[in-house]
Design a protein around this motif. Structure first.
Motif, PDB file in Angstrom:
ATOM      1  N   GLU A  50       0.822  -1.208   0.000  1.00  0.00           N
ATOM      2  CA  GLU A  50       0.000   0.000   0.000  1.00  0.00           C
ATOM      3  C   GLU A  50       0.858   1.260   0.000  1.00  0.00           C
ATOM      4  O   GLU A  50       0.555   2.231  -0.685  1.00  0.00           O
ATOM      5  CB  GLU A  50      -0.958   0.008   1.194  1.00  0.00           C
ATOM      6  CG  GLU A  50      -2.090  -0.961   1.055  1.00  0.00           C
ATOM      7  CD  GLU A  50      -2.938  -0.708  -0.187  1.00  0.00           C
ATOM      8  OE1 GLU A  50      -3.274   0.450  -0.481  1.00  0.00           O
ATOM      9  OE2 GLU A  50      -3.265  -1.694  -0.872  1.00  0.00           O
ATOM     10  N   ILE A  51       1.926   1.250   0.768  1.00  0.00           N
ATOM     11  CA  ILE A  51       2.837   2.396   0.787  1.00  0.00           C
ATOM     12  C   ILE A  51       3.499   2.549  -0.575  1.00  0.00           C
ATOM     13  O   ILE A  51       3.637   3.653  -1.097  1.00  0.00           O
ATOM     14  CB  ILE A  51       3.869   2.252   1.920  1.00  0.00           C
ATOM     15  CG1 ILE A  51       3.151   2.355   3.271  1.00  0.00           C
ATOM     16  CG2 ILE A  51       4.968   3.311   1.800  1.00  0.00           C
ATOM     17  CD1 ILE A  51       4.013   2.030   4.462  1.00  0.00           C
ATOM     18  N   GLY A  52       3.891   1.426  -1.177  1.00  0.00           N
ATOM     19  CA  GLY A  52       4.479   1.463  -2.517  1.00  0.00           C
ATOM     20  C   GLY A  52       3.503   1.999  -3.543  1.00  0.00           C
ATOM     21  O   GLY A  52       3.880   2.778  -4.425  1.00  0.00           O
ATOM     22  N   ASN A  53       2.234   1.596  -3.453  1.00  0.00           N
ATOM     23  CA  ASN A  53       1.224   2.116  -4.380  1.00  0.00           C
ATOM     24  C   ASN A  53       1.062   3.614  -4.233  1.00  0.00           C
ATOM     25  O   ASN A  53       0.887   4.317  -5.225  1.00  0.00           O
ATOM     26  CB  ASN A  53      -0.123   1.422  -4.151  1.00  0.00           C
ATOM     27  CG  ASN A  53      -0.137   0.007  -4.675  1.00  0.00           C
ATOM     28  OD1 ASN A  53       0.683  -0.374  -5.509  1.00  0.00           O
ATOM     29  ND2 ASN A  53      -1.071  -0.780  -4.180  1.00  0.00           N
ATOM     30  N   LEU A  54       1.135   4.106  -3.025  1.00  0.00           N
ATOM     31  CA  LEU A  54       1.018   5.540  -2.799  1.00  0.00           C
ATOM     32  C   LEU A  54       2.164   6.284  -3.475  1.00  0.00           C
ATOM     33  O   LEU A  54       1.957   7.312  -4.120  1.00  0.00           O
ATOM     34  CB  LEU A  54       1.006   5.842  -1.296  1.00  0.00           C
ATOM     35  CG  LEU A  54       0.920   7.313  -0.900  1.00  0.00           C
ATOM     36  CD1 LEU A  54      -0.369   7.931  -1.402  1.00  0.00           C
ATOM     37  CD2 LEU A  54       1.034   7.457   0.597  1.00  0.00           C
ATOM     38  N   ALA A  55       3.364   5.739  -3.364  1.00  0.00           N
ATOM     39  CA  ALA A  55       4.523   6.367  -4.008  1.00  0.00           C
ATOM     40  C   ALA A  55       4.365   6.364  -5.508  1.00  0.00           C
ATOM     41  O   ALA A  55       4.625   7.371  -6.171  1.00  0.00           O
ATOM     42  CB  ALA A  55       5.810   5.646  -3.597  1.00  0.00           C
ATOM     43  N   LEU A  57       1.576   6.158  -7.234  1.00  0.00           N
ATOM     44  CA  LEU A  57       0.478   7.054  -7.567  1.00  0.00           C
ATOM     45  C   LEU A  57       0.962   8.499  -7.579  1.00  0.00           C
ATOM     46  O   LEU A  57       0.642   9.268  -8.489  1.00  0.00           O
ATOM     47  CB  LEU A  57      -0.662   6.872  -6.563  1.00  0.00           C
ATOM     48  CG  LEU A  57      -1.918   7.721  -6.769  1.00  0.00           C
ATOM     49  CD1 LEU A  57      -2.584   7.363  -8.091  1.00  0.00           C
ATOM     50  CD2 LEU A  57      -2.885   7.502  -5.622  1.00  0.00           C
ATOM     51  N   ASN A  58       1.744   8.848  -6.590  1.00  0.00           N
ATOM     52  CA  ASN A  58       2.286  10.202  -6.482  1.00  0.00           C
ATOM     53  C   ASN A  58       3.175  10.538  -7.672  1.00  0.00           C
ATOM     54  O   ASN A  58       3.206  11.686  -8.138  1.00  0.00           O
ATOM     55  CB  ASN A  58       3.046  10.375  -5.175  1.00  0.00           C
ATOM     56  CG  ASN A  58       3.450  11.806  -4.931  1.00  0.00           C
ATOM     57  OD1 ASN A  58       2.649  12.714  -5.081  1.00  0.00           O
ATOM     58  ND2 ASN A  58       4.694  11.999  -4.555  1.00  0.00           N
ATOM     59  N   LEU A  59       3.884   9.549  -8.184  1.00  0.00           N
ATOM     60  CA  LEU A  59       4.768   9.757  -9.330  1.00  0.00           C
ATOM     61  C   LEU A  59       4.017   9.664 -10.659  1.00  0.00           C
ATOM     62  O   LEU A  59       4.602   9.835 -11.718  1.00  0.00           O
ATOM     63  CB  LEU A  59       5.900   8.714  -9.320  1.00  0.00           C
ATOM     64  CG  LEU A  59       6.893   8.829  -8.172  1.00  0.00           C
ATOM     65  CD1 LEU A  59       7.826   7.629  -8.164  1.00  0.00           C
ATOM     66  CD2 LEU A  59       7.686  10.126  -8.283  1.00  0.00           C
ATOM     67  N   GLY A  60       2.742   9.381 -10.603  1.00  0.00           N
ATOM     68  CA  GLY A  60       1.935   9.271 -11.803  1.00  0.00           C
ATOM     69  C   GLY A  60       2.153   7.982 -12.567  1.00  0.00           C
ATOM     70  O   GLY A  60       1.795   7.878 -13.738  1.00  0.00           O
TER      71      GLY A  60
END
Length: 63
Positions: A50-55, A57-60
């Motif tokens: 989940e933390i990796g997905n957030l990163a 997502l943030n990077l597009g």
């Protein structure tokens, strides 16, 4: 991180920990070594992705 954000994060982490504890077999809660392995397993299978997905997502890189 502000003091308020820290407080909110702690509340969410306590809630997540309660869910993970509820879903950990009792035999994995008998001693420190087995608890540590259960925690590591939860972190690797539930928390880190989940933390990796957030990163990403943030990077597009994902939507």
């Amino acid at each position: 991180m502000t003091a308020e954000e820290t407080k909110i994060l702690q509340q969410h982490l306590q809630s997540a920990a309660a869910i993970l504890l509820k879903n950990t077999p009792k035999e994995q809660l008998q001693n420190f070594a087995s608890i540590e392995l259960a925690v590591r397993d939860h972190i690797l299978t539930q928390v880190a992705p989940e933390i990796g997905n957030l990163a990403l997502l943030n990077l597009g890189m994902i939507k």
